[in-house]
Design a protein around this motif. Sequence first.
Motif, PDB file in Angstrom:
ATOM      1  N   VAL A 159      38.813 -19.908 -23.591  1.00  0.00           N
ATOM      2  CA  VAL A 159      38.387 -18.658 -22.641  1.00  0.00           C
ATOM      3  C   VAL A 159      36.976 -18.664 -22.654  1.00  0.00           C
ATOM      4  CG1 VAL A 159      38.700 -16.465 -22.008  1.00  0.00           C
ATOM      5  CG2 VAL A 159      40.759 -17.952 -22.745  1.00  0.00           C
ATOM      6  N   THR A 160      36.284 -18.612 -23.803  1.00  0.00           N
ATOM      7  CA  THR A 160      34.839 -18.366 -23.557  1.00  0.00           C
ATOM      8  C   THR A 160      34.051 -19.463 -23.219  1.00  0.00           C
ATOM      9  OG1 THR A 160      35.597 -17.696 -26.195  1.00  0.00           O
ATOM     10  CG2 THR A 160      33.087 -17.790 -25.709  1.00  0.00           C
ATOM     11  N   ARG A 161      34.287 -20.554 -23.227  1.00  0.00           N
ATOM     12  CA  ARG A 161      33.625 -21.871 -22.883  1.00  0.00           C
ATOM     13  C   ARG A 161      33.935 -21.688 -21.246  1.00  0.00           C
ATOM     14  NH1 ARG A 161      33.615 -27.182 -26.076  1.00  0.00           N
ATOM     15  NH2 ARG A 161      32.024 -27.549 -24.835  1.00  0.00           N
ATOM     16  N   GLN A 162      34.952 -21.266 -20.608  1.00  0.00           N
ATOM     17  CA  GLN A 162      35.122 -21.200 -19.282  1.00  0.00           C
ATOM     18  C   GLN A 162      34.369 -20.132 -18.830  1.00  0.00           C
ATOM     19  OE1 GLN A 162      36.707 -23.048 -17.104  1.00  0.00           O
ATOM     20  NE2 GLN A 162      37.000 -21.840 -15.253  1.00  0.00           N
ATOM     21  N   MET A 163      34.135 -19.082 -19.445  1.00  0.00           N
ATOM     22  CA  MET A 163      33.616 -17.796 -18.794  1.00  0.00           C
ATOM     23  C   MET A 163      32.161 -17.407 -19.328  1.00  0.00           C
ATOM     24  SD  MET A 163      36.429 -14.830 -18.920  1.00  0.00           S
ATOM     25  CE  MET A 163      36.174 -14.217 -20.536  1.00  0.00           C
ATOM     26  N   LEU A 164      31.621 -18.353 -20.286  1.00  0.00           N
ATOM     27  CA  LEU A 164      30.299 -18.135 -20.693  1.00  0.00           C
ATOM     28  C   LEU A 164      29.265 -18.192 -19.766  1.00  0.00           C
ATOM     29  CD1 LEU A 164      29.373 -17.245 -23.408  1.00  0.00           C
ATOM     30  CD2 LEU A 164      28.515 -19.444 -23.876  1.00  0.00           C
ATOM     31  N   PRO A 165      29.194 -19.002 -18.757  1.00  0.00           N
ATOM     32  CA  PRO A 165      28.245 -19.029 -17.613  1.00  0.00           C
ATOM     33  C   PRO A 165      28.198 -17.843 -16.827  1.00  0.00           C
ATOM     34  CG  PRO A 165      29.402 -21.208 -17.743  1.00  0.00           C
ATOM     35  CD  PRO A 165      30.256 -20.228 -18.569  1.00  0.00           C
ATOM     36  N   GLY A 166      29.482 -17.339 -16.675  1.00  0.00           N
ATOM     37  CA  GLY A 166      29.385 -16.117 -15.585  1.00  0.00           C
ATOM     38  C   GLY A 166      28.707 -14.936 -16.659  1.00  0.00           C
ATOM     39  N   ILE A 167      29.371 -14.734 -17.765  1.00  0.00           N
ATOM     40  CA  ILE A 167      29.119 -13.920 -18.681  1.00  0.00           C
ATOM     41  C   ILE A 167      27.200 -13.668 -18.858  1.00  0.00           C
ATOM     42  CG2 ILE A 167      28.948 -12.760 -21.017  1.00  0.00           C
ATOM     43  CD1 ILE A 167      31.858 -13.427 -20.993  1.00  0.00           C
ATOM     44  N   VAL A 168      26.916 -14.678 -19.047  1.00  0.00           N
ATOM     45  CA  VAL A 168      25.198 -14.803 -19.362  1.00  0.00           C
ATOM     46  C   VAL A 168      24.689 -14.353 -17.877  1.00  0.00           C
ATOM     47  CG1 VAL A 168      23.355 -16.516 -19.464  1.00  0.00           C
ATOM     48  CG2 VAL A 168      25.190 -16.654 -21.001  1.00  0.00           C
ATOM     49  N   THR A 169      25.298 -14.833 -16.889  1.00  0.00           N
ATOM     50  CA  THR A 169      24.644 -14.416 -15.600  1.00  0.00           C
ATOM     51  C   THR A 169      24.868 -13.012 -15.258  1.00  0.00           C
ATOM     52  OG1 THR A 169      25.450 -16.565 -14.489  1.00  0.00           O
ATOM     53  CG2 THR A 169      24.614 -14.691 -13.023  1.00  0.00           C
ATOM     54  N   ALA A 170      25.911 -12.354 -15.669  1.00  0.00           N
ATOM     55  CA  ALA A 170      26.142 -11.004 -15.583  1.00  0.00           C
ATOM     56  C   ALA A 170      25.146 -10.152 -16.576  1.00  0.00           C
ATOM     57  CB  ALA A 170      27.545 -10.521 -16.097  1.00  0.00           C
ATOM     58  N   ILE A 171      24.736 -10.728 -17.800  1.00  0.00           N
ATOM     59  CA  ILE A 171      23.932  -9.972 -18.719  1.00  0.00           C
ATOM     60  C   ILE A 171      22.414  -9.959 -18.157  1.00  0.00           C
ATOM     61  CG2 ILE A 171      22.929 -10.067 -20.833  1.00  0.00           C
ATOM     62  CD1 ILE A 171      25.435 -11.307 -21.861  1.00  0.00           C
ATOM     63  N   LEU A 172      22.121 -11.116 -17.449  1.00  0.00           N
ATOM     64  CA  LEU A 172      20.599 -11.170 -17.289  1.00  0.00           C
ATOM     65  C   LEU A 172      20.457 -10.393 -15.999  1.00  0.00           C
ATOM     66  CD1 LEU A 172      20.042 -15.050 -18.308  1.00  0.00           C
ATOM     67  CD2 LEU A 172      19.003 -12.739 -19.355  1.00  0.00           C
ATOM     68  N   LEU A 173      21.597 -10.325 -15.065  1.00  0.00           N
ATOM     69  CA  LEU A 173      21.454  -9.785 -13.805  1.00  0.00           C
ATOM     70  C   LEU A 173      21.096  -8.286 -14.116  1.00  0.00           C
ATOM     71  CD1 LEU A 173      22.063 -10.692 -10.891  1.00  0.00           C
ATOM     72  CD2 LEU A 173      24.223  -9.397 -10.996  1.00  0.00           C
ATOM     73  N   ALA A 174      21.904  -7.850 -15.200  1.00  0.00           N
ATOM     74  CA  ALA A 174      21.983  -6.390 -15.459  1.00  0.00           C
ATOM     75  C   ALA A 174      20.467  -6.020 -16.301  1.00  0.00           C
ATOM     76  CB  ALA A 174      23.023  -6.058 -16.370  1.00  0.00           C
ATOM     77  N   PHE A 175      19.956  -7.021 -16.886  1.00  0.00           N
ATOM     78  CA  PHE A 175      18.755  -6.977 -17.408  1.00  0.00           C
ATOM     79  C   PHE A 175      17.686  -6.839 -16.442  1.00  0.00           C
ATOM     80  CE2 PHE A 175      14.871  -8.341 -19.487  1.00  0.00           C
ATOM     81  CZ  PHE A 175      14.900  -7.750 -20.725  1.00  0.00           C
ATOM     82  N   GLY A 176      17.822  -7.615 -15.398  1.00  0.00           N
ATOM     83  CA  GLY A 176      16.800  -7.613 -14.635  1.00  0.00           C
ATOM     84  C   GLY A 176      16.742  -6.333 -13.713  1.00  0.00           C
ATOM     85  N   ARG A 177      17.953  -5.727 -13.628  1.00  0.00           N
ATOM     86  CA  ARG A 177      17.754  -4.295 -13.014  1.00  0.00           C
ATOM     87  C   ARG A 177      17.287  -3.373 -13.880  1.00  0.00           C
ATOM     88  NH1 ARG A 177      22.257  -0.273  -9.973  1.00  0.00           N
ATOM     89  NH2 ARG A 177      20.396   1.146  -9.234  1.00  0.00           N
ATOM     90  N   GLY A 178      17.750  -3.370 -15.178  1.00  0.00           N
ATOM     91  CA  GLY A 178      16.994  -2.412 -15.994  1.00  0.00           C
ATOM     92  C   GLY A 178      15.553  -2.603 -16.200  1.00  0.00           C
ATOM     93  N   ILE A 179      15.056  -3.746 -16.285  1.00  0.00           N
ATOM     94  CA  ILE A 179      13.524  -3.838 -16.730  1.00  0.00           C
ATOM     95  C   ILE A 179      12.745  -3.332 -15.623  1.00  0.00           C
ATOM     96  CG2 ILE A 179      13.181  -6.382 -15.943  1.00  0.00           C
ATOM     97  CD1 ILE A 179      11.646  -6.359 -18.671  1.00  0.00           C
ATOM     98  N   GLY A 180      13.282  -3.440 -14.173  1.00  0.00           N
ATOM     99  CA  GLY A 180      12.407  -2.953 -13.059  1.00  0.00           C
ATOM    100  C   GLY A 180      12.440  -1.700 -12.394  1.00  0.00           C
ATOM    101  N   ASP A 181      13.271  -0.927 -13.190  1.00  0.00           N
ATOM    102  CA  ASP A 181      13.570   0.306 -12.754  1.00  0.00           C
ATOM    103  C   ASP A 181      12.540   1.385 -13.250  1.00  0.00           C
ATOM    104  OD1 ASP A 181      15.391   1.645 -10.998  1.00  0.00           O
ATOM    105  OD2 ASP A 181      15.430   2.984 -12.596  1.00  0.00           O
TER     106      ASP A 181
END
Lengths: 251, 286
Positions: free
Chosen positions: B189-211
């Motif tokens: 499951v982790t291997r299947q979902m990891l790319p999506g999770i990484v994207t989700a984390i970085l997307l959120a980080f991007g919103r956080g750092i720019g605010d």
Amino acid sequence: MEAHIQVRNLNAFYGKTQSLKDINIEIPRRQITVIMGPSGCGKTTLLKTFNRFLELVDDTKITGEVLVDGRNIYDRDVDVTEVRKCIGLLAQRPYPLPMSIYENVAYGMHIHRMKNSRDEYRKAVRHYLEVTGLYEEVKHRLMTPATSLSIGQQQRLCLARGLAVEPEIILGDEPTSALDPISSQHIERLLLDLKQDYTIVVVTHTLRQAKRLADYVIYMYMGEVLESGPAREVFNNPRHERTRAYLEGQI
Amino acid sequence: MRKRWQRRHIVEGIMKGLMLASFAVVAGSLGLILWIVVSRGLPALTWDMVSQTPKGGFYLGKEGGILNAIIGSLYLAGGGTLLALVFSLPIALYLETYLGDWRWGQYVRLALDVLWGIPSIVYGAFGFTLMLAVGMRASLLGGIFVLTLLELPIMTRAMDEVIRRMPAELEQAALALGSNRLEVATRVVTRQMLPGIVTAILLAFGRGIGDAASVLFTAGFTDRIPKSLLDPAASLPLAVFFQLGMPYPEVQQRAYASALVLTIIVLAISLGSRWISGRLSKYVLK
Ligand SMILES: Nc1ncnc2c1ncn2[C@@H]1O[C@H](COP(=O)(O)OP(=O)(O)O)[C@@H](O)[C@H]1O
Ligand SMILES: [Mg+2]
């Protein structure tokens, strides 16, 4: 005939609806048993009781016994992972694991710690790829994603992956229904080869395939087994009216 | 016959033109923004800018840099993203396993989407009110807390989608080989979902750092690098804002240099996330 699997007084329920009704059958060792019947009659459900997959569905109940080599797989002290290791499954559509071709075959051997060295794993992977006729096709790209294979190749990979954990029984739920004719033929030939060493149970919806594969036939209708016996007897001389109708293409 | 044929082609031509025009507007504005930031910021982007904290008179054009804001922003967004991850993964899993497509699940998803759309100043005001109520001063902790709230909806919804796309048959394939639940979770499951999770984390980080608005009252601003969670913390968006408000051209130029630093960080993160998820998703089942 020596029975490998014996099913006794088996009933299965999805919630309140009963999908298997008092099933009593024996499945012969090292032969191909084909389960036939109109859709919705309980073929998949019966297959799922053999590897304890029915309990993955919410709100299901089973009564009765499924004996493999005389031992009830539903006994309290039976380890379900051991049951599933011993009974491989070929699904309707291939679902390769999200890994390379090599890792797909090695996965099961790894989790069960079946080999001692890298080299042994490599040899075993090669062996099972050869058994399923894939090795020559993929030997130069063992590390590429399994999803890069064609559907037919993926299904053979799934077979190799299942064989690698050294099961004694192989279950197939319409394993060729998603494949093109050539790939289907390939899988059928493999199953015919494999029956030297494995007990095979296949659900099929095509009568022709059943006739090509079956040593032993189970005919189901509305959750009941109407007829079971050696293929020749059932095909040539069905005892039940409905089986005859099905064989003559009236259903 | 011929006339109809011509009309269809004219309509197609107009639509094509419209699409091209909107694309040009988007690409053009992006290019213009980048051009302004780079052309005004680059001359002021010295090594001192990124390696020093503001010295006395920095905002009047004297020596120093924006290291306080760079470090502060990384702490704030990093902390917020970490906390958001800790909360969003269980929420997403709960949504999937217990609520599923049931009505309550839809309500929760709708609520998250609404939260996603709320302006960040509202989060800032909300956080500030809470902090006042418990007697907390503007601090790194306060900023992280508010950024967690700000990032939570994005991350949870992104994780929710990732989990929803996980085919049940894949788990079954692993179970059929005799895997136990732990092996299914960690190896498949982790291997299947990891790319999506990484994207989700970085997307959120991007919103956080720019605010800027959410950390204005909650994290405050300081010339020092925070030493504890209770110290106030500077951030890049606010550094841009304050410097741009000064009446000195050299300070305004430094504002553009700070904006350039922020842009580079955000760009690096989105390119990095594309690269990582591209690499990881090579094996993923579509
Ligand atoms: N997950 C499920 N929940 C409720 N009923 C089910 C479920 N799966 C199958 N059934 C019911 O059990 C019966 C047998 O289904 P199945 O074993 O899939 O039939 P077959 O494989 O022969 O087409 C059908 O009537 C079907 O509607
Ligand atoms: Mg079926």
